[in-house]
Write an enzyme that holds these catalytic residues in place. Structure first.
Site, mmCIF file in Angstrom:
data_model
loop_
_atom_site.group_PDB
_atom_site.id
_atom_site.type_symbol
_atom_site.label_atom_id
_atom_site.label_comp_id
_atom_site.label_asym_id
_atom_site.label_seq_id
_atom_site.Cartn_x
_atom_site.Cartn_y
_atom_site.Cartn_z
ATOM 1 C CE LYS A 1 45.288 41.150 40.853
ATOM 2 N NZ LYS A 1 43.840 41.368 41.157
ATOM 3 C CE1 TYR B 1 44.648 45.403 44.649
ATOM 4 C CE2 TYR B 1 45.612 43.441 45.627
ATOM 5 C CZ TYR B 1 45.127 44.116 44.517
ATOM 6 O OH TYR B 1 45.127 43.492 43.285
ATOM 7 C CG ASN C 1 41.139 39.956 39.039
ATOM 8 O OD1 ASN C 1 42.232 39.773 39.573
ATOM 9 N ND2 ASN C 1 40.390 41.015 39.275
ATOM 10 C CG HIS D 1 47.379 45.583 40.192
ATOM 11 N ND1 HIS D 1 46.337 46.243 40.780
ATOM 12 C CD2 HIS D 1 48.365 46.499 40.040
ATOM 13 C CE1 HIS D 1 46.684 47.513 40.998
ATOM 14 N NE2 HIS D 1 47.912 47.685 40.555
ATOM 15 C CD GLU E 1 49.036 50.592 42.144
ATOM 16 O OE1 GLU E 1 49.275 50.208 40.979
ATOM 17 O OE2 GLU E 1 47.869 50.714 42.593
HETATM 18 P P1 GTP Z 1 43.338 45.464 40.670
HETATM 19 O O1 GTP Z 1 43.927 45.796 39.354
HETATM 20 O O2 GTP Z 1 43.820 44.146 41.222
HETATM 21 O O3 GTP Z 1 43.465 46.602 41.657
HETATM 22 O O4 GTP Z 1 41.773 45.218 40.379
HETATM 23 P P2 GTP Z 1 40.662 46.311 40.098
HETATM 24 O O5 GTP Z 1 41.225 47.694 40.183
HETATM 25 O O6 GTP Z 1 39.955 45.920 38.861
HETATM 26 O O7 GTP Z 1 39.676 46.062 41.320
HETATM 27 P P3 GTP Z 1 39.722 46.663 42.787
HETATM 28 O O8 GTP Z 1 40.935 47.519 42.975
HETATM 29 O O9 GTP Z 1 38.401 47.226 43.099
HETATM 30 O O10 GTP Z 1 39.894 45.314 43.667
HETATM 31 C C1 GTP Z 1 41.182 44.757 43.879
HETATM 32 C C2 GTP Z 1 41.103 43.259 43.728
HETATM 33 O O11 GTP Z 1 40.326 42.722 44.777
HETATM 34 C C3 GTP Z 1 40.407 42.777 42.454
HETATM 35 O O12 GTP Z 1 41.248 42.678 41.348
HETATM 36 C C4 GTP Z 1 39.915 41.403 42.861
HETATM 37 O O13 GTP Z 1 40.943 40.427 42.741
HETATM 38 C C5 GTP Z 1 39.584 41.614 44.305
HETATM 39 N N1 GTP Z 1 38.168 41.927 44.437
HETATM 40 C C6 GTP Z 1 37.536 43.088 44.221
HETATM 41 N N2 GTP Z 1 36.233 42.999 44.443
HETATM 42 C C7 GTP Z 1 36.017 41.725 44.800
HETATM 43 C C8 GTP Z 1 34.887 40.992 45.179
HETATM 44 O O14 GTP Z 1 33.769 41.506 45.218
HETATM 45 N N3 GTP Z 1 35.091 39.688 45.513
HETATM 46 C C9 GTP Z 1 36.321 39.109 45.485
HETATM 47 N N4 GTP Z 1 36.467 37.827 45.818
HETATM 48 N N5 GTP Z 1 37.410 39.763 45.128
HETATM 49 C C10 GTP Z 1 37.265 41.053 44.794
HETATM 50 MG MG MG Z 2 42.394 48.366 41.790
#
Ligand code: GTP
Ligand code: MG
Length: 148
Positions: free
Chosen positions: A9, A49, A112, A115, A126
């Site tokens: 990212k 997303y 973070n 992805h 994807e």
């Molecule tokens: P990805 O690999 O990026 O898809 O992350 P993930 O699968 O571990 O998490 P998820 O798909 O649930 O969420 C996608 C992204 O949204 C996360 O990686 C975070 O960067 C962001 N995100 C998710 N939950 C939160 C939250 O509660 N607060 C914030 N600020 N960002 C969030």
């Molecule tokens: Mg995810």
């Protein structure tokens, strides 16, 4: 063979962590099938997303991913989707073990670093989204040493 979509990212790119993340997947034994740096647009990141459309953090992740270039990669190997998630850590770096990418390099969930696809079906979706031109497998002598 199984493939996954891993994306550094904008914070990871800006911090110079691209090589570190590539190194971890290479060291593990996975095979790099495709890599590109690009500036995503809103349409692409919204599709990426789409499962999160309507959630409170959705506008923030769009703004975050649009804030700079990303490096998208396709990695191949046995169990690479699940291994990729283990190597990344949890969404929240605070819940991520040391030794994982987010555990070692992240602080906030909203920054973070990387992805990773969460299932084989997500990975194929994807990869088609970010690599519409496709990626090609190639022979690698190492595979005979890495796999039983
Ligand atoms: P990805 O690999 O990026 O898809 O992350 P993930 O699968 O571990 O998490 P998820 O798909 O649930 O969420 C996608 C992204 O949204 C996360 O990686 C975070 O960067 C962001 N995100 C998710 N939950 C939160 C939250 O509660 N607060 C914030 N600020 N960002 C969030
Ligand atoms: Mg995810």
């Amino acid at each position: 063979t199984e493939r996954t979509y891993i994306m550094v990212k904008p914070d990871g790119v800006a911090r110079g962590l691209v090589g570190e993340i590539i190194k971890r997947f290479e060291n593990k034994g996975f095979k790099l099938l495709g890599i590109k740096m690009l500036q995503a647009d809103e349409q692409l990141i919204t599709k990426h997303y789409e499962e999160h459309i309507g959630k409170p953090f959705f506008p923030k992740i769009v703004k975050y991913i649009l804030s700079g270039p990303v490096v998208g990669m396709v990695w191949q190997g046995k169990g690479v989707v699940a291994y990729g998630r283990v190597m990344l850590g949890k969404t929240d770096p605070l819940k991520s073990e040391p030794g994982t990418i987010r555990g070692d390099f992240g602080i906030d969930s909203g920054r973070n670093v990387v992805h990773g696809s969460d299932s084989v079906a997500s990975a194929e979706r994807e990869i088609n989204l970010w690599f519409p031109e496709g990626v090609k497998d190639y022979p690698r002598a190492l595979d005979n040493i890495i796999y039983e």
